[in-house]
Design a protein around this motif. Sequence first.
Motif, short mmCIF file in Angstrom:
data_model
loop_
_atom_site.label_atom_id
_atom_site.label_comp_id
_atom_site.label_asym_id
_atom_site.label_seq_id
_atom_site.Cartn_x
_atom_site.Cartn_y
_atom_site.Cartn_z
N ARG A 30 1.06 -1.16 -0.20
CA ARG A 30 -0.01 0.56 -0.12
C ARG A 30 0.71 1.09 -0.09
NH1 ARG A 30 -5.02 -2.13 0.72
NH2 ARG A 30 -5.18 -4.64 0.68
N LEU A 31 2.22 1.40 -1.26
CA LEU A 31 2.75 2.05 -0.98
C LEU A 31 2.62 2.46 -2.53
CD1 LEU A 31 5.91 0.94 0.08
CD2 LEU A 31 4.67 2.21 1.27
N THR A 32 3.25 3.64 -2.51
CA THR A 32 2.61 4.20 -4.22
C THR A 32 4.05 4.17 -5.69
OG1 THR A 32 3.34 6.87 -4.08
CG2 THR A 32 0.71 6.46 -3.12
N ALA A 73 13.55 2.28 -4.56
CA ALA A 73 14.37 1.78 -5.01
C ALA A 73 13.24 1.16 -5.26
CB ALA A 73 15.76 0.59 -4.57
N GLY A 74 12.30 0.30 -4.04
CA GLY A 74 11.64 -0.81 -3.83
C GLY A 74 12.24 -2.36 -4.52
N ILE A 75 12.70 -1.95 -2.77
CA ILE A 75 13.47 -3.65 -2.67
C ILE A 75 12.73 -5.12 -1.82
CG2 ILE A 75 15.75 -2.33 -2.70
CD1 ILE A 75 15.54 -3.08 0.39
N LEU A 91 12.31 20.72 -5.72
CA LEU A 91 11.47 19.47 -5.23
C LEU A 91 11.66 19.03 -4.30
CD1 LEU A 91 10.79 18.00 -9.29
CD2 LEU A 91 9.12 19.12 -8.07
N SER A 92 10.86 18.20 -3.47
CA SER A 92 11.08 16.94 -2.81
C SER A 92 12.18 17.66 -1.80
CB SER A 92 11.45 15.48 -2.49
OG SER A 92 10.46 14.98 -3.46
N PRO A 93 12.15 18.96 -1.18
CA PRO A 93 12.55 19.65 -0.12
C PRO A 93 13.39 18.47 1.29
CG PRO A 93 11.06 20.67 0.10
CD PRO A 93 10.48 19.54 -0.80
N PRO A 151 11.36 5.38 14.00
CA PRO A 151 12.40 5.82 14.32
C PRO A 151 13.32 4.87 13.34
CG PRO A 151 12.38 5.43 16.45
CD PRO A 151 10.95 5.08 15.77
N TRP A 152 12.88 4.18 12.12
CA TRP A 152 13.38 3.59 11.61
C TRP A 152 14.87 3.23 10.88
CZ3 TRP A 152 9.23 1.00 7.68
CH2 TRP A 152 8.43 0.48 8.86
N LEU A 153 15.90 2.91 10.96
CA LEU A 153 17.07 2.43 10.48
C LEU A 153 17.28 1.70 8.87
CD1 LEU A 153 19.92 4.30 10.05
CD2 LEU A 153 20.53 2.92 12.01
P1 FAD Z 1 5.97 9.10 0.15
O1 FAD Z 1 6.19 8.73 1.81
O2 FAD Z 1 4.89 9.99 0.29
O3 FAD Z 1 7.24 10.29 -1.11
C1 FAD Z 1 8.52 9.33 -0.97
C2 FAD Z 1 9.29 10.24 -1.18
O4 FAD Z 1 9.56 10.84 -2.67
C3 FAD Z 1 9.25 12.06 -0.99
O5 FAD Z 1 10.59 12.83 -1.03
C4 FAD Z 1 8.21 12.60 -2.26
O6 FAD Z 1 8.21 13.85 -2.26
C5 FAD Z 1 8.92 11.17 -3.24
N1 FAD Z 1 7.82 11.04 -4.25
C6 FAD Z 1 6.66 10.85 -3.98
N2 FAD Z 1 5.99 10.42 -4.42
C7 FAD Z 1 6.54 11.18 -6.16
C8 FAD Z 1 6.36 10.86 -7.44
N3 FAD Z 1 5.49 10.45 -8.43
N4 FAD Z 1 7.08 10.70 -8.54
C9 FAD Z 1 8.75 11.45 -8.02
N5 FAD Z 1 9.23 11.51 -6.63
C10 FAD Z 1 7.94 10.88 -5.16
N6 FAD Z 1 10.31 0.76 0.52
C11 FAD Z 1 11.27 -0.54 0.26
O7 FAD Z 1 12.13 -0.67 -1.01
N7 FAD Z 1 10.73 -2.12 1.15
C12 FAD Z 1 10.10 -2.34 1.95
O8 FAD Z 1 9.76 -3.84 1.78
C13 FAD Z 1 9.13 -1.64 2.42
N8 FAD Z 1 8.20 -1.90 2.94
C14 FAD Z 1 7.99 -1.20 3.79
C15 FAD Z 1 7.14 -1.32 5.59
C16 FAD Z 1 5.98 -0.12 5.22
C17 FAD Z 1 5.55 -0.29 6.62
C18 FAD Z 1 6.46 1.58 5.50
C19 FAD Z 1 5.79 2.50 6.09
C20 FAD Z 1 7.67 1.75 4.16
C21 FAD Z 1 8.03 0.64 3.45
N9 FAD Z 1 9.02 0.79 2.42
C22 FAD Z 1 9.32 -0.29 1.54
C23 FAD Z 1 9.85 2.46 2.05
C24 FAD Z 1 8.67 3.00 1.39
O9 FAD Z 1 8.93 2.66 -0.11
C25 FAD Z 1 9.44 4.97 1.51
O10 FAD Z 1 9.15 5.24 2.50
C26 FAD Z 1 8.03 5.40 -0.03
O11 FAD Z 1 8.43 6.32 -0.11
C27 FAD Z 1 6.86 4.74 0.13
O12 FAD Z 1 5.91 5.20 -0.40
P2 FAD Z 1 4.64 6.93 -0.68
O13 FAD Z 1 3.64 6.60 -1.59
O14 FAD Z 1 4.20 6.96 0.83
O15 FAD Z 1 6.08 7.51 -0.85
#
Ligand code: FAD
Length: 532
Positions: free
Chosen positions: A168-170, A178-180, A521-523, A388-390
Amino acid sequence: LSALLASFLSLVAGAGQLRPPLPAACLPRDLFGQGFAPRLRTDRNSTARVSTDFGQMVTAAPEAVLHPASPGDVAALIRFSASSPAPFPVAPRGQGHSWRGQALAPGGVVVDMRALGRGRHRAPRINVSSSADEPPYVDAGGEQLWADVLRATLPHGLAPRVWTDYIRLTVGGTLSNAGIGGQAFRHGPQIANVDELDVVTGTGEMMTCSKNKNSDLFFGALGGLGQFGVITRARIRLERAPKRVRWVRLAYTDVVAFTKDQELLISDNQASEVVAFDYVEGQVQLKQSLVKGPKSTPFFSAADLSRLAKLASMSGSAAIYYIEGAMYYAEDDTATFVDQKMEALLEQLSFEPGFVFTKDVTYVQFLDRVREEERELQSVGAWEVPHPWLNLFVSRSRIVDFDNGVFKALLKDANPAGIILMYPMNKGKWDDRMTAVTPTTGEDDGVFYAVSLLWSAFSPEDVHRLERQNKAVLEFCVQEGIGCKQYLAHHTSQEGWQQHFGAKWSRIAELKAKYDPQALLSPGHRIFPKPV
Ligand code: FAD
């Protein structure tokens, strides 16, 4: 009574917002005369909603929120800011699931990307291509949730190849990082599975890019932390979707055996075998959290956890390690066939005898597994708390040193709420032309580990303690020369970012000068605090 009064006041404020919105003091007045102005919101309710994120570590409200009706609105807003005598920051926001304010825009405008997908009369923003003439793909709006992409592709018998643990991420949010996940060892991260993008740059230009067209923008935007443009469409490769998943966790007490087996499972030889996992991840459970932590989880029953706690005490290990593997299969595969394949695979591994935990679920249940955890945590008020994730990428040659210094020393007696992930990926599956960074591997044969310390904090003291702990982990890595890289990185100075990007920095600065020279963008990442 006060709640009633508050909701009445917010209704009144909202009513005043129908069109046009009241100008915000810090934004140019003529912004509110633009064609998209009716879709701007300046009321406190709207700005407060986008003033923090999943992490709740930073709070800063923007002056306004844009709910765009089309990518053209996004472009017009950015063009307006870029050509204004007083340019203001613009941050696209997907789900706001960052944790250090990366999607915030204090003093500027947050673009609620999710609005692009709303509105019944708009053209669909997820389109699947499954013709026989070319490999299948889906064109998905940057604002779309991966869960919705899955919903749209499955009726065609298709699905994206790489998934984050939580879907449920975009699309734009994860591609900016990166999306891992557990499929990345075979297919690379999500950014390595994209063939084309539509991007609105920091000058407000709408550009299509790919490996062959505007390739600098394409490689820059993938993993580009939103620094060069807003992704409004991504063309994502698809594969045939399986129907079901045999999902196992295998327990280890010895980190060397654990990592050796993980590396075997992701090796190229193994990955091309018929008998192989389609997904490989791993977790570390600190002994204290087995003894004092939750008595059951969505995966482990109370009886499982009590056996694991005994295993930890008997072995004297500071932690239990789990390999998490998943084998996809088709509906017409018989249970015996899947059992045999699994048995043949497990025979090659050295987990603790008898410590195999198995589930058999549908493909969708598997991909959406964190949703169940989310619901459980929400029901006890433990989801919407500070995080506070790392996240670190650690090269294979130092992972045992990392384990010794962090899990067996720094965190030996700790019992933080949260989970720890640790799994390897193949560096060769990453395209180094993209902005995302991985550790330099040297003699590592191209393998590095993702180590995610995913903490939840329940009080300000918790936040401070966990932040100190994270700092100690980072300091340990520096002291010991463990050249790790942060993933979903947080640095507070441009120097920190320069070190983070290393050899890529000069190209990143050039791309910024070309595509977002005013640094609009994205400051929230604080990479370019001023124009370049
Ligand atoms: P946002 O938090 O809304 O935005 C993230 C950043 O991207 C911001 O800087 C924003 O300005 C920018 N941005 C947003 N949309 C766009 C766009 N369309 N074009 C350009 N820039 C944009 N990550 C992994 O890789 N693997 C995982 O397994 C994983 N699991 C997660 C599980 C949980 C519960 C959570 C909370 C996060 C997880 N994440 C994981 C991290 C996640 O991929 C990032 O936090 C991602 O940015 C979240 O997507 P979002 O749509 O909420 O982005």
